[in-house]
Write a protein that holds these residues in place. Sequence first.
Motif: not given
Length: 378
Positions: A304-318
């Motif tokens: 699993r790789v958690y994406m750090d999305k600009p302006g939204r932070g790290v998405d740990y859910e998907e």
Amino acid sequence: MTPPYGSAMGLEEDIEALEEEIASTPYNKSTEAHIGRLKAKLAEKKEKLETQQSGSGGPGGYAVEQHGDATVALVGFPSVGKSTLVNALTNADSEVGSYEFTTLDVNPGMLKYKGANIQILDVPGLIEGAAGGAGGGREVLSVVRSADLVVFVLSAFEIQQYDRLAEELYNNKIRLDTEPPSVRITRKGMGGIDVNAPKNFGLDHDTIREVLRERGFVNADVAIRGDPDVDEIIDGVMDNRVYLPSMVVVNKVDLVDPSYLDTMEENLRERDVDPEEAIYISAKEEKGLDGLKDTLFERLDLIRVYMDKPGRGVDYEEPLVIRRGATVDDALHKLGGSLDERFRFARVTGPSAKHDEQQVGRDHVLEDEDILRVVARR
């Protein structure tokens, strides 16, 4: 009346005769090349028969559309509990329909676990002779060939069924828990067949030449690594085998008396299955399923790789689910869109990084539970 040359009936008789001759020929150094030639001829005859029975030039069978991050094929005999297991893992009966075949149904379900979508295929019970087309067996086996992991589902009281299942898979060119043999063949204009193999190679070079001549090679350079046996050499020459990992699930353990445990484990050992590596469950009682899910995730080599999305932070859910050994470049391809074209660099925090927010390029290898931020051109 003699069957027409090359007819299905004629090929079946040829196959039977070759199998009898191989079985009756004692194996030693003086017969090794002869047996190699017979086995190569047998493999060719079986391939011709399969092509005729499938009505095309391909391997035959049907395909199941793959969904999710990986596909698991459950193989087992009728009444072993595969359907119950799929329903317990995936709620397949309420969420997903079946893929219709001419003579069988393949019931898929989707296991959602640790952010991954794992497609579980409950294929109909394999029967003896399936690789020869009996009972729609070829369609079943073609589905198994397209999976990422084969799971043997065995009743605790019928461990011996593993033998027939494994044989059917082998006969349909499915090789389990082994690496493809390293056999490289380069055709040339003259000079016969030259074999380049390690000094401790077990097979005589004439055996290799007999196998290749049977496959139509007259002049060729053959490079072999490791110490494959004659069957593995034929696999390498045929180049149409599928190599898949497998695992064993023992069902109905809720019915097992403690006094039977030693017998059950010994039955597994006789089939080279380590009892400690088998997974024991009761699909009906939904016991042992958490351990099974963990093992499926591990054997599929998913991370699993958690994406750090600009302006939204790290998405740990998907999380982004990819295979172990995948790189940032692989992640970009799975993400899709324009990120691949606009990519500048990435920043990684987690097990694969030397420090937080490490700047990396496309070739950086990711690990489970990394946090990835892609920096792209506008």
